[in-house]
Design an enzyme around this catalytic site. Structure first.
Site, PDB file in Angstrom:
ATOM      1  CB  CYS A 163      -2.382   0.338 -11.151  1.00  0.00           C
ATOM      2  SG  CYS A 163      -3.256   0.024 -12.658  1.00  0.00           S
ATOM      3  CD  GLU A 215      -6.044  -2.484 -11.187  1.00  0.00           C
ATOM      4  OE1 GLU A 215      -4.845  -2.528 -10.549  1.00  0.00           O
ATOM      5  OE2 GLU A 215      -6.422  -1.524 -11.544  1.00  0.00           O
TER       6      GLU A 215
HETATM    7  P1  NAI Z   1      -5.457   4.729  -1.671  1.00  0.00           P
HETATM    8  O1  NAI Z   1      -5.576   3.357  -2.077  1.00  0.00           O
HETATM    9  O2  NAI Z   1      -5.494   5.295  -0.311  1.00  0.00           O
HETATM   10  O3  NAI Z   1      -6.788   5.580  -2.291  1.00  0.00           O
HETATM   11  C1  NAI Z   1      -7.529   4.917  -3.387  1.00  0.00           C
HETATM   12  C2  NAI Z   1      -8.902   5.274  -3.023  1.00  0.00           C
HETATM   13  O4  NAI Z   1      -9.440   4.357  -1.691  1.00  0.00           O
HETATM   14  C3  NAI Z   1      -9.428   6.529  -2.766  1.00  0.00           C
HETATM   15  O5  NAI Z   1     -10.588   6.849  -3.358  1.00  0.00           O
HETATM   16  C4  NAI Z   1      -9.306   6.817  -1.425  1.00  0.00           C
HETATM   17  O6  NAI Z   1     -10.242   7.653  -0.776  1.00  0.00           O
HETATM   18  C5  NAI Z   1     -10.001   5.239  -0.822  1.00  0.00           C
HETATM   19  N1  NAI Z   1      -9.456   4.912   0.235  1.00  0.00           N
HETATM   20  C6  NAI Z   1      -8.508   5.095   1.210  1.00  0.00           C
HETATM   21  N2  NAI Z   1      -8.551   4.391   2.437  1.00  0.00           N
HETATM   22  C7  NAI Z   1      -9.759   3.636   2.408  1.00  0.00           C
HETATM   23  C8  NAI Z   1     -10.249   2.610   3.368  1.00  0.00           C
HETATM   24  N3  NAI Z   1      -9.508   2.391   4.285  1.00  0.00           N
HETATM   25  N4  NAI Z   1     -11.484   2.252   2.945  1.00  0.00           N
HETATM   26  C9  NAI Z   1     -11.763   2.356   1.701  1.00  0.00           C
HETATM   27  N5  NAI Z   1     -11.489   3.445   0.843  1.00  0.00           N
HETATM   28  C10 NAI Z   1     -10.191   3.783   1.171  1.00  0.00           C
HETATM   29  O7  NAI Z   1      -4.273   5.220  -2.481  1.00  0.00           O
HETATM   30  P2  NAI Z   1      -3.497   6.750  -2.227  1.00  0.00           P
HETATM   31  O8  NAI Z   1      -3.220   7.035  -0.806  1.00  0.00           O
HETATM   32  O9  NAI Z   1      -4.330   8.111  -2.960  1.00  0.00           O
HETATM   33  O10 NAI Z   1      -2.116   6.550  -3.098  1.00  0.00           O
HETATM   34  C11 NAI Z   1      -1.142   5.944  -2.208  1.00  0.00           C
HETATM   35  C12 NAI Z   1      -0.564   4.914  -3.076  1.00  0.00           C
HETATM   36  O11 NAI Z   1      -1.350   3.938  -3.453  1.00  0.00           O
HETATM   37  C13 NAI Z   1       0.316   5.611  -4.377  1.00  0.00           C
HETATM   38  O12 NAI Z   1       1.526   6.073  -4.190  1.00  0.00           O
HETATM   39  C14 NAI Z   1       0.393   4.331  -4.951  1.00  0.00           C
HETATM   40  O13 NAI Z   1       1.545   3.781  -4.936  1.00  0.00           O
HETATM   41  C15 NAI Z   1      -0.837   3.453  -4.871  1.00  0.00           C
HETATM   42  N6  NAI Z   1      -2.180   3.707  -5.655  1.00  0.00           N
HETATM   43  C16 NAI Z   1      -2.267   2.652  -6.744  1.00  0.00           C
HETATM   44  C17 NAI Z   1      -3.360   2.705  -7.459  1.00  0.00           C
HETATM   45  C18 NAI Z   1      -3.699   1.907  -8.475  1.00  0.00           C
HETATM   46  O14 NAI Z   1      -4.217   1.885  -9.422  1.00  0.00           O
HETATM   47  N7  NAI Z   1      -3.158   0.649  -8.299  1.00  0.00           N
HETATM   48  C19 NAI Z   1      -4.062   3.996  -7.688  1.00  0.00           C
HETATM   49  C20 NAI Z   1      -3.939   4.860  -6.556  1.00  0.00           C
HETATM   50  C21 NAI Z   1      -2.709   4.666  -5.872  1.00  0.00           C
END
Ligand code: NAI
Length: 836
Positions: free
Chosen positions: A301, A267
């Protein structure tokens, strides 16, 4: 004298702070420092670092959590594995009781969880108290119900196993609930990694679940950053990954899990349109916009971050919006009277600032209210961009902050075009008083969820999720349960379940196996029942049939070289090369075109031009499927001889394959108008329509064995549901497919709905998987081929269904039905509130 309205206008809000003491006490009781919660206790392998958890509203530290190491993840996965047999062995009713207990635990501790969430994430207490936490409880209640009904509602399915779940920081506990509740209801055990910014409510929840009696190891929480997430994804003993977060990380997870056999749901991000037509009720629209983009500081999101307004209405709406923005209140998340709290972390604040600066530099006009935000902590004001070009960075990139961009359109068609002008496909909101217009526009929007005259409505009974670069899979409702279930192979192998017996051998070059002897009585009946009007009908069921007497390989004249079939026409391969097709005995049987990248591109283009097929009525599609069956039946003997010549299985078995293909076409003719959606019972005055939509253009690499039946088994469900397909037939035995396009040509199948490209299967499948305009790829073949398809699909995050597992294509219980129809569709939830 002062009038009531004047008093109303001039009243000041006093502070209405919620006490943070109970939440701070909870943190203090743990010494301000948390290990992982694994196997029912706090544990941590030596050597792992500690991460600071900050309160974004103050910039002050709240607690410290452990950075999960390989040893921590190993321990957690082992605990989940150890707990799995007992957990999945429980009757559904017993698991239902546990989920019910979790729902009750959330309610009993709702204020603690709400305050902790606000402290950790920065979102207003009003939202955590009234929305996040009640929805968390609702999710566990709803899924207690699915646990109760599992055996009767999902017969023949089993839990996937140990599930790794990785969640973001924007709805920390709610995302946990969306993932944990269905996983546990289905009988899986879980290793969950919360986001590094917001791990506290997950830890509190794990502790509460333990206190509520959840068996040790069923739910394990490992904290840490993306590096820990990577370890969970890569762990060989994890059977499924469920992820919510950025598209970038989602893509890397798709690549990392390719070929691992792990089930995957993603998602991801969005840039969701909020469409306002000129007859919309503008005051409602303004409140809708507030909910769409300033709820949770826009860190949602599915935030309605692109306001698309019909031209004549735009100025009036912008004026009203600015007036409303002027009255929004940004401040301490624990103040019950604020509308917006803090941005989750300094890095996110910087990202928002940077993107807004970029928007200004690219020429858009920015507007912010006259009041100032608190200067300490991570605050950002509600922001509105006008004069935005559709290609501008702020119109395309997910900002994930309280920033709205507006653009205008003239006609509904232009609105749809503009709405779909991003790589995402998560959510959309449509505002008009004209229900006809709303329901006409909703299916045209590339979004998994559409809200009519409403926005950001969520409920456990309705599926949530998107497609394209917003990922795949659904959370919530019946559709969400499928993500945590798998065909019950174990039961099938033991002959207990619905699947029977041996499956076809998928390895290339091996003799095709038509397991006549192993076939079930039902399959045989089914196959026999399908026979109609052929010479075989008069013969006995043994090899003494008239056709069997002519068993010698049929060798067609070499000058009849089949071509590719693209856009309803026979096409020469671009390569100018042909490949030889060998008879079972090794002799030359014929030649087919050697398809290449360019042929695939042409076929995909042709498939797109057949978009009208998706709009044909289900009745019309059914008629055509029956007509294909009729025409195939008329040429049944010829097909049987061809199959026998290629595979050497004997004319009797070849005839059985043809019969099964005819029956399969009937099956999907039958299903075309019966694979209904649902009306979800959501707690609003209104309905949520769960509509099945075709996925779009589906590329498919067909099984090598069963040259005709394998092709029909994949093509028929796809086209029954309104998809257009590009099929790569059996590589060693492609002639049944090239004969089959002759059947299609006489069956009124519109040009472009079915395209056939012969050639090197794995190479062509990879081209399909890389293609940006292909919406899904189905692959049946080798492990290496499946891996390549899954990896390449990350380019546009298309859905894949890649398998190297054996399946008996003759057995309708394994090779047709709902599993195929689910792959051929996605669910769009359209929320329609009603009443004045
Ligand atoms: P992210 O996608 O890096 O983090 C989400 C989760 O994934 C966190 O638990 C993080 O520790 C984990 N994660 C990070 N890199 C990973 C990897 N390589 N393998 C497995 N898990 C990993 O999101 P972040 O950096 O917190 O936010 C960056 C941008 O992402 C935001 O500005 C936003 O645009 C988007 N975002 C979108 C979300 C949504 O619900 N669609 C939620 C959070 C962020």
């Amino acid at each position: 004298m002062t009038s009531v309205s004047e008093i109303f206008e001039t009243m000041e809000y006093g502070p209405a702070p919620e006490s943070s003491a109970p939440a701070r006490d909870w943190i203090a009781r743990h010494g301000g420092e948390f290990s992982h919660f694994v196997g029912g206790r706090w544990t941590r392998a030596g050597g792992g670092a500690l991460l600071d958890v900050m309160n974004p509203a103050t910039g002050q530290p709240l607690a410290r959590v452990a950075q999960g190491t390989q040893a921590d993840v190993d321990t957690a996965v082992a605990a989940a594995r150890a707990a799995l047999p007992a957990w999945q062995g429980l009757p559904g009713h017993a698991r239902a009781r546990y989920l019910y207990a979790l729902a009750r635990a959330v309610q009993k501790h709702s204020r603690l969880l709400a305050v902790l969430e606000s402290l950790d994430n920065g979102k207003p207490i009003r939202e955590t108290r009234d929305l996040d936490i009640p929805l968390v409880a609702r999710h566990f209640y709803h899924h207690a119900g699915w646990a109760q009904l599992l055996e009767t509602e999902f017969p023949g399915y089993a839990p996937v196993g140990v599930v790794g779940q990785i969640i973001p920081w924007n709805f920390p506990l709610l995302m946990l609930a969306w993932k944990v509740a269905p996983a546990l209801a289905a009988g899986n055990t879980v290793v969950l990694k919360p986001a590094e910014f917001t791990p506290l409510t997950a830890l509190a929840f794990a502790e509460m679940a333990h206190d509520a009696g959840l068996p040790a190891g069923v739910l394990n929480i490992v904290t840490g950053d993306g590096e820990t997430g990577k370890l969970v994804v890569a762990h060989p003993d994890v059977d499924k990954i469920a992820f919510t977060g950025s598209t970038e990380v989602g893509r890397s997870i798709r690549e990392a899990t390719a070929g691992s056999g792990k089930k995957l749901s993603l998602e991801l991000g969005g840039k969701s349109p909020f469409l306002v037509f000129e007859d919309a009720d503008l005051d409602s629209v303004v409140e809708g916009v507030v909910d769409a983009i300033w709820f949770n500081q826009g860190q949602v999101c599915c935030a309605g971050s692109r306001l698309l307004v019909q031209e004549g209405t735009a100025d009036r709406l912008v004026e009203k919006l600015r007036a409303r923005m002027e009255k929004l209140r940004v401040g301490s998340p624990l103040d019950k009277a604020v509308d917006m709290g803090a941005i989750v972390a300094p890095v996110q604040l910087e990202r928002i600032r940077g993107l807004v600066e970029r928007g200004v530099a690219e020429g858009a006009t920015v507007w912010q209210p006259s009041w100032a935000c608190p200067t300490e902590g991570c605050f950002y004001p509600p922001t509105l961009f006008t004069d935005v070009s559709p290609a501008a960075t702020v119109a395309q990139v997910e900002i994930f902050g309280p920033v709205l961009v507006t653009m205008t359109f003239r006609t509904p068609a232009e609105a749809v075009q503009l709405a779909n002008n991003t790589p995402y496909g998560l959510a959309a909101s449509v505002w008009t008083e004209n229900i006809n217009l709303a329901l006409d526009v909703a299916p045209k929007l590339k979004a998994g969820v559409v809200w009519i005259n409403s926005t950001n409505l969520f409920d456990a009974a309705a599926g949530f999720g998107g497609y394209r670069e917003s990922g795949f899979g659904r959370e919530g409702g019946r559709e969400g349960m499928w993500e945590y279930l798998t065909r019950d192979e174990g039961r099938a192998a033991r002959g207990e379940g619905n699947g029977t017996s041996t499956a076809g051998n998928g390895s290339r070059g091996a003799p095709p196996e038509h397991h006549d002897g192993a076939e079930s009585a039902e399959a045989r009946d089914h196959s026999d029942a399908a026979r109609s009007g052929s010479a075989r009908e008069n013969g006995s069921d043994s090899d003494s049939s008239p056709l069997a007497a002519r068993r010698s390989p049929f060798v067609p004249p070499l000058d009849r070289t089949p071509k590719l079939f693209i856009g309803g026409k026979q096409a020469r391969p671009d390569s100018g090369y042909s490949r030889q097709v060998r008879a079972a005995g090794g002799g030359l049987l014929g030649e087919v075109g050697e398809g290449n990248r360019k042929d695939v591109r042409n076929a995909v283009e042709a498939a797109h031009s057949a978009a009208g097929w998706a709009r044909a009525t289900a009745h019309a599609r059914a008629q055509i499927l029956y007509y294909i069956a009729e025409n195939l039946s008329a040429r049944g003997d010829e097909f049987a001889r061809r199959i026998d010549a290629m595979t050497g299985v004997g004319i009797h078995r070849a005839a059985r394959e043809v019969d099964a293909a005819i029956s399969r076409l009937f099956t999907y003719g039958a299903w075309a108008d019966k694979y209904d959606g649902a009306v979800h019972d959501v707690p609003i005055r209104g309905v949520a329509l769960a509509m099945h939509e075709p996925v779009g253009v589906v590329g498919m690499a067909c099984p090598d064995t069963y040259p005709l039946l394998g092709l029909v088994s994949l093509v028929a469900p796809a086209i029954a549901m309104g998809n257009a397909v590009v099929a790569i037939p059996s590589e060693p035995h492609p002639l049944a497919a090239t004969d089959f396009y002759g059947v299609l040509e006489t069956s009124d199948v519109p040009a472009g709905v079915v395209n056939v490209v012969t050639g090197a299967k794995d190479a062509l499948a990879k081209v399909l998987a890389e293609h940006e305009d292909v919406d899904a790829v189905w692959y049946v073949g080798t492990h290496d081929g499946a891996t390549a398809v899954e990896r390449a699909s990350a380019s546009n995050m298309k859905r894949t269904w890649a398998t190297w597992e054996e399946r008996d294509w003759l057995d309708p219980r394994q090779a047709e039905g709902r599993e195929f129809l689910r792959e051929a569709t996605h669910v769009k939830n359209v929320w329609i509130p009603y009443g004045e």
